[in-house]
Design an enzyme around this catalytic site. Structure first.
Site, PDB file in Angstrom:
ATOM      1  N   LYS A 202     -91.035  42.632 -18.416  1.00 35.05           N
ATOM      2  CA  LYS A 202     -91.289  44.052 -18.641  1.00 35.05           C
ATOM      3  C   LYS A 202     -91.566  44.708 -17.298  1.00 35.05           C
ATOM      4  CE  LYS A 202     -94.368  47.243 -21.023  1.00 35.05           C
ATOM      5  NZ  LYS A 202     -95.442  47.388 -22.022  1.00 35.05           N
ATOM      6  N   ARG A 212     -95.651  57.074 -24.005  1.00 33.02           N
ATOM      7  CA  ARG A 212     -97.087  57.279 -23.728  1.00 33.02           C
ATOM      8  C   ARG A 212     -97.566  58.590 -24.368  1.00 33.02           C
ATOM      9  NH1 ARG A 212     -96.937  54.843 -17.540  1.00 33.02           N
ATOM     10  NH2 ARG A 212     -96.273  52.763 -18.193  1.00 33.02           N
ATOM     11  N   LYS A 225     -99.097  50.750 -13.561  1.00 30.79           N
ATOM     12  CA  LYS A 225     -99.217  49.411 -14.144  1.00 30.79           C
ATOM     13  C   LYS A 225     -98.573  48.345 -13.261  1.00 30.79           C
ATOM     14  CE  LYS A 225     -99.709  51.147 -18.907  1.00 30.79           C
ATOM     15  NZ  LYS A 225     -99.416  50.900 -20.338  1.00 30.79           N
ATOM     16  N   LYS A 256     -87.242  44.580 -20.811  1.00 33.53           N
ATOM     17  CA  LYS A 256     -87.601  45.968 -21.072  1.00 33.53           C
ATOM     18  C   LYS A 256     -87.847  46.708 -19.767  1.00 33.53           C
ATOM     19  CE  LYS A 256     -91.333  48.554 -23.160  1.00 33.53           C
ATOM     20  NZ  LYS A 256     -92.663  48.496 -23.671  1.00 33.53           N
ATOM     21  N   SER A 282     -88.323  54.543 -24.916  1.00 32.99           N
ATOM     22  CA  SER A 282     -88.449  55.970 -25.243  1.00 32.99           C
ATOM     23  C   SER A 282     -87.665  56.879 -24.302  1.00 32.99           C
ATOM     24  CB  SER A 282     -89.928  56.356 -25.238  1.00 32.99           C
ATOM     25  OG  SER A 282     -90.529  56.046 -23.990  1.00 32.99           O
ATOM     26  N   TYR A 321     -85.115  53.176 -31.239  1.00 33.56           N
ATOM     27  CA  TYR A 321     -85.572  54.265 -32.110  1.00 33.56           C
ATOM     28  C   TYR A 321     -84.412  54.809 -32.942  1.00 33.56           C
ATOM     29  CZ  TYR A 321     -89.554  53.816 -29.058  1.00 33.56           C
ATOM     30  OH  TYR A 321     -90.625  53.286 -28.360  1.00 33.56           O
TER      31      TYR A 321
HETATM   32  C1  PBG Z   1     -97.675  49.291 -24.160  1.00 36.78           C
HETATM   33  C2  PBG Z   1     -96.238  49.527 -24.422  1.00 36.78           C
HETATM   34  C3  PBG Z   1     -95.431  50.448 -23.750  1.00 36.78           C
HETATM   35  C4  PBG Z   1     -94.202  50.443 -24.414  1.00 36.78           C
HETATM   36  C5  PBG Z   1     -94.275  49.488 -25.434  1.00 36.78           C
HETATM   37  N1  PBG Z   1     -95.543  48.924 -25.408  1.00 36.78           N
HETATM   38  C6  PBG Z   1     -95.730  51.398 -22.656  1.00 36.78           C
HETATM   39  C7  PBG Z   1     -96.296  50.932 -21.400  1.00 36.78           C
HETATM   40  O1  PBG Z   1     -96.254  49.760 -21.038  1.00 36.78           O
HETATM   41  O2  PBG Z   1     -96.832  51.796 -20.705  1.00 36.78           O
HETATM   42  C8  PBG Z   1     -93.056  51.341 -24.068  1.00 36.78           C
HETATM   43  C9  PBG Z   1     -92.052  51.605 -25.142  1.00 36.78           C
HETATM   44  C10 PBG Z   1     -91.180  52.777 -24.913  1.00 36.78           C
HETATM   45  O3  PBG Z   1     -91.216  53.449 -23.847  1.00 36.78           O
HETATM   46  O4  PBG Z   1     -90.409  53.079 -25.830  1.00 36.78           O
HETATM   47  N2  PBG Z   1     -98.079  48.079 -23.753  1.00 36.78           N
END
Ligand code: PBG
Length: 332
Positions: A202, A212, A225, A256, A282, A321
């Site tokens: 990720k 978010r 992060k 991801k 997203s 989605y």
């Molecule tokens: C949180 C999490 C995130 C997503 C899935 N789980 C966001 C992040 O790590 O800040 C993102 C999913 C998306 O953007 O559709 N741990």
């Protein structure tokens, strides 16, 4: 194996593109409803479907509406639904205790889905960000996202979700050592058939912005992060993370975001041959929807093309989605 091609005109490569019938015969990859995991947002209340502004077409649903959506998804042949809670800001704390509350929003939603749609697999997200006053996936101590204390909390969260009936646990936190700790806790708690789909690779990505907003974490997040999520410049590191998670007991792995990381999907699948998923996140969804709404692209065509690209890259499935919309098209 090296493909052999006869010289022109013995070989006219356009021959296999001449009609829909021939194109269908030689198509190497296809998208089916079996490839879809549908991420959904859960909120408090009853009878509520509240639009997420930065994700046109996506809503936050109250638990009763999530249950209805799961029934619909099951009827469409979508194999799995993945829950993300929008937590009441008043429940966000530094100790994140709401994360392992057996009656939190996510766990109530799991039970509601299981009672009306028993055949759809329920996946959960394991990370502290929806419950953390600091917006981070782990505990923050003196500005540091602490690893081992976070893993202990994630394990409690995992067991609470499995107790509620989750079929697939999705750790998205990127802490070290979490998969092994979760696997042994699940075994000890009698949840031997609960799978772990690890968000192994990720990346620290700008594509998560709309998510978010959807879970109400953007305001809370201080900093970035990058001390736990991956550097977008790295590829070998993704393989090390995947290998590590598989050795700790992950059943399936994820890359991801999706479309900007197809090279990673391909390397993971060819290296490990393990069930591999991508998350069309997203920001990817928002970009397609925004361009389509402006009439700049054909949204349906681009949606299907991106999802097929994940299959071509080697993925067994995609979190998207678009899942219900795609399933409706594929079922037509
Ligand atoms: C949180 C999490 C995130 C997503 C899935 N789980 C966001 C992040 O790590 O800040 C993102 C999913 C998306 O953007 O559709 N741990």
């Amino acid at each position: 194996m090296k493909p052999t091609v006869a010289p022109f005109p013995a070989a006219r490569l356009r021959r296999t593109r001449v009609s829909p019938a021939i194109r269908g015969l030689v198509r190497e990859n296809t998208l089916t409803t079996d490839d879809l995991i549908w991420p959904v947002f859960v909120r408090d209340g009853e009878g509520i479907e509240e639009p997420v502004i930065s994700m046109p077409g996506v809503v936050r649903r109250s638990v009763d509406k999530i249950a209805e959506a799961a029934v619909e998804a099951q009827a469409l042949g979508i194999p799995a639904i993945c829950l993300f809670p929008y937590t009441d800001p008043a429940l966000k704390t530094e100790d994140c205790a709401e994360a392992w509350n057996p009656d939190n929003l996510c766990n109530r939603a799991i039970r509601a889905i299981k009672s009306v749609a028993p055949h759809i697999a329920v996946m959960t997200d394991v990370a502290l960000d929806p419950y953390n006053i600091n917006g981070h996936d782990g505990f923050v101590v003196d500005g540091e996202i602490v690893n081992d204390e976070t893993v202990e909390a994630l394990v409690k969260m995992t067991v609470a979700q499995a107790d509620a009936g989750a079929d697939i646990i999705g750790p998205s936190d990127m802490m070290d050592g979490r998969i092994g700790a979760m696997r042994s806790a699940l075994e000890q708690a009698g949840h031997k058939n609960v799978s772990i789909l690890s968000y192994s690779a990720k990346y620290a990505s700008g594509y998560y912005g709309p998510f978010r907003d959807a879970v109400g974490a953007s305001g809370a997040l201080k900093g970035d992060k990058k001390t736990y999520q991956m550097d977008p410049g790295n590829s070998d590191e993704a393989l090390r993370l995947i290998e590590r998670d598989l050795q700790e007991g992950a059943d399936m792995v994820m890359v991801k975001p999706g479309i900007a990381y197809l090279d990673i999907c391909h390397r993971v699948k060819t290296t490990f041959g393990t069930p591999t998923f991508a998350y069309q996140v997203s920001g990817e969804y928002a970009m397609i929807q925004a361009a389509a709404q402006n009439g700049w692209i054909n949204g349906e065509q681009v949606m299907l093309e991106t999802l097929l690209a994940f299959k071509r890259a080697g993925c067994d499935g995609v979190l998207t989605y678009f899942a219900p919309e795609v399933a409706r098209i594929l079922n037509a």
